[in-house]
Motif scaffolding. Structure first.
Motif, mmCIF file in Angstrom:
data_model
loop_
_atom_site.group_PDB
_atom_site.id
_atom_site.type_symbol
_atom_site.label_atom_id
_atom_site.label_comp_id
_atom_site.label_asym_id
_atom_site.label_seq_id
_atom_site.Cartn_x
_atom_site.Cartn_y
_atom_site.Cartn_z
ATOM 1 N N GLN A 94 16.479 32.869 -17.988
ATOM 2 C CA GLN A 94 16.346 31.697 -18.904
ATOM 3 C C GLN A 94 16.051 30.415 -18.393
ATOM 4 O OE1 GLN A 94 19.713 31.585 -21.129
ATOM 5 N NE2 GLN A 94 19.920 33.749 -21.811
ATOM 6 N N ARG A 95 15.449 29.472 -19.068
ATOM 7 C CA ARG A 95 15.072 28.224 -18.798
ATOM 8 C C ARG A 95 16.363 27.415 -18.866
ATOM 9 N NH1 ARG A 95 9.416 26.163 -19.794
ATOM 10 N NH2 ARG A 95 10.403 24.328 -18.820
ATOM 11 N N PHE A 96 16.549 26.359 -18.067
ATOM 12 C CA PHE A 96 17.802 25.538 -17.667
ATOM 13 C C PHE A 96 17.749 24.509 -19.092
ATOM 14 C CE2 PHE A 96 19.395 21.160 -16.713
ATOM 15 C CZ PHE A 96 20.648 21.672 -16.634
ATOM 16 N N LYS A 97 18.640 24.759 -19.663
ATOM 17 C CA LYS A 97 18.963 23.947 -20.883
ATOM 18 C C LYS A 97 20.326 23.170 -20.738
ATOM 19 C CE LYS A 97 20.860 27.951 -23.503
ATOM 20 N NZ LYS A 97 20.492 28.869 -24.680
ATOM 21 N N PHE A 98 20.398 21.693 -21.101
ATOM 22 C CA PHE A 98 21.594 20.983 -21.147
ATOM 23 C C PHE A 98 22.204 20.702 -22.303
ATOM 24 C CE2 PHE A 98 23.483 16.971 -20.149
ATOM 25 C CZ PHE A 98 24.185 17.183 -19.002
ATOM 26 N N ASP A 99 23.202 21.726 -22.526
ATOM 27 C CA ASP A 99 23.918 21.853 -23.641
ATOM 28 C C ASP A 99 25.146 21.311 -23.454
ATOM 29 O OD1 ASP A 99 24.543 24.211 -22.385
ATOM 30 O OD2 ASP A 99 24.354 25.425 -24.073
ATOM 31 N N ILE A 100 26.054 21.388 -24.521
ATOM 32 C CA ILE A 100 27.604 21.224 -24.480
ATOM 33 C C ILE A 100 28.476 22.111 -23.610
ATOM 34 C CG2 ILE A 100 28.236 22.688 -26.438
ATOM 35 C CD1 ILE A 100 29.788 19.251 -25.694
ATOM 36 N N VAL A 101 27.971 23.307 -23.578
ATOM 37 C CA VAL A 101 28.802 24.359 -22.662
ATOM 38 C C VAL A 101 28.443 23.938 -20.986
ATOM 39 C CG1 VAL A 101 28.887 26.750 -21.732
ATOM 40 C CG2 VAL A 101 28.648 26.223 -24.283
ATOM 41 N N THR A 102 27.259 23.582 -20.998
ATOM 42 C CA THR A 102 26.861 23.085 -19.431
ATOM 43 C C THR A 102 27.527 21.802 -19.059
ATOM 44 O OG1 THR A 102 24.735 24.196 -19.714
ATOM 45 C CG2 THR A 102 24.741 22.528 -17.978
ATOM 46 N N LEU A 103 27.471 20.952 -20.079
ATOM 47 C CA LEU A 103 28.107 19.562 -19.846
ATOM 48 C C LEU A 103 29.856 19.809 -19.560
ATOM 49 C CD1 LEU A 103 27.817 16.386 -19.762
ATOM 50 C CD2 LEU A 103 28.437 16.671 -22.018
ATOM 51 N N CYS A 104 30.285 20.779 -20.355
ATOM 52 C CA CYS A 104 31.757 20.784 -20.153
ATOM 53 C C CYS A 104 32.001 21.595 -18.902
ATOM 54 C CB CYS A 104 32.328 21.749 -21.242
ATOM 55 S SG CYS A 104 32.281 21.097 -22.734
ATOM 56 N N PHE A 105 31.251 22.281 -18.326
ATOM 57 C CA PHE A 105 31.182 23.155 -17.039
ATOM 58 C C PHE A 105 31.019 21.973 -16.050
ATOM 59 C CE2 PHE A 105 28.851 24.596 -13.328
ATOM 60 C CZ PHE A 105 29.986 25.236 -12.726
ATOM 61 N N LEU A 106 30.059 21.382 -16.005
ATOM 62 C CA LEU A 106 29.903 20.154 -15.032
ATOM 63 C C LEU A 106 31.230 19.253 -14.942
ATOM 64 C CD1 LEU A 106 26.146 19.562 -15.453
ATOM 65 C CD2 LEU A 106 27.083 20.874 -13.685
ATOM 66 N N THR A 107 31.502 18.619 -16.120
ATOM 67 C CA THR A 107 32.863 17.919 -16.132
ATOM 68 C C THR A 107 34.072 18.582 -15.403
ATOM 69 O OG1 THR A 107 31.955 16.955 -18.101
ATOM 70 C CG2 THR A 107 34.073 16.591 -17.613
ATOM 71 N N LEU A 108 34.332 19.763 -15.981
ATOM 72 C CA LEU A 108 35.240 20.329 -15.328
ATOM 73 C C LEU A 108 35.409 20.606 -13.819
ATOM 74 C CD1 LEU A 108 37.976 21.862 -15.986
ATOM 75 C CD2 LEU A 108 36.730 23.984 -16.159
ATOM 76 N N ASP A 109 34.220 20.678 -13.310
ATOM 77 C CA ASP A 109 33.803 20.942 -11.863
ATOM 78 C C ASP A 109 34.135 19.679 -11.258
ATOM 79 O OD1 ASP A 109 32.905 22.232 -9.494
ATOM 80 O OD2 ASP A 109 30.963 21.578 -9.758
ATOM 81 N N MET A 110 33.419 18.755 -11.693
ATOM 82 C CA MET A 110 33.827 17.362 -11.180
ATOM 83 C C MET A 110 35.357 17.013 -11.291
ATOM 84 S SD MET A 110 30.998 15.938 -9.875
ATOM 85 C CE MET A 110 31.485 14.399 -9.907
#
Length: 89
Positions: free
Chosen positions: A24-40
């Motif tokens: 799939q192509r990379f898409k910046f959605d709410i799930v990705t944002l939540c993952f990045l925030t949790l990782d940080m």
């Protein structure tokens, strides 16, 4: 500051690699944002409170959960793609 930028780039490389492995192509959605925030938050908490670095291993179940939410809960596919992204990244 540069450490935080490297941490964000590392998390983004994981997400982009997973999207490519699933075809799939990379898409910046709410799930990705939540993952990045949790990782940080997890990595900064480990760094700020000087917790053992072994606690950073807790991010792997979070990545598997992200794959399940984003791409579907096919256990075999999640395991194979997580092993592949670990080898690639």
């Amino acid at each position: 500051m540069s450490e935080r930028i490297c941490l964000v780039l590392e998390a983004l490389s994981i997400v982009v690699c997973l999207h490519r492995l699933y075809g799939q192509r990379f898409k910046f959605d709410i799930v990705t944002l939540c993952f990045l925030t949790l990782d940080m938050v997890m990595m900064q908490a480990i760094d700020y409170y000087q917790l053992p670095s072994i606690l950073s291993m807790f991010i792997y179940p979070v990545i598997a959960l992200y794959c399940g939410i984003e791409f579907g809960f096919k256990l075999r596919e999640i395991i194979i793609n997580n092993i592949l992204y670990l080898v690639i990244v």
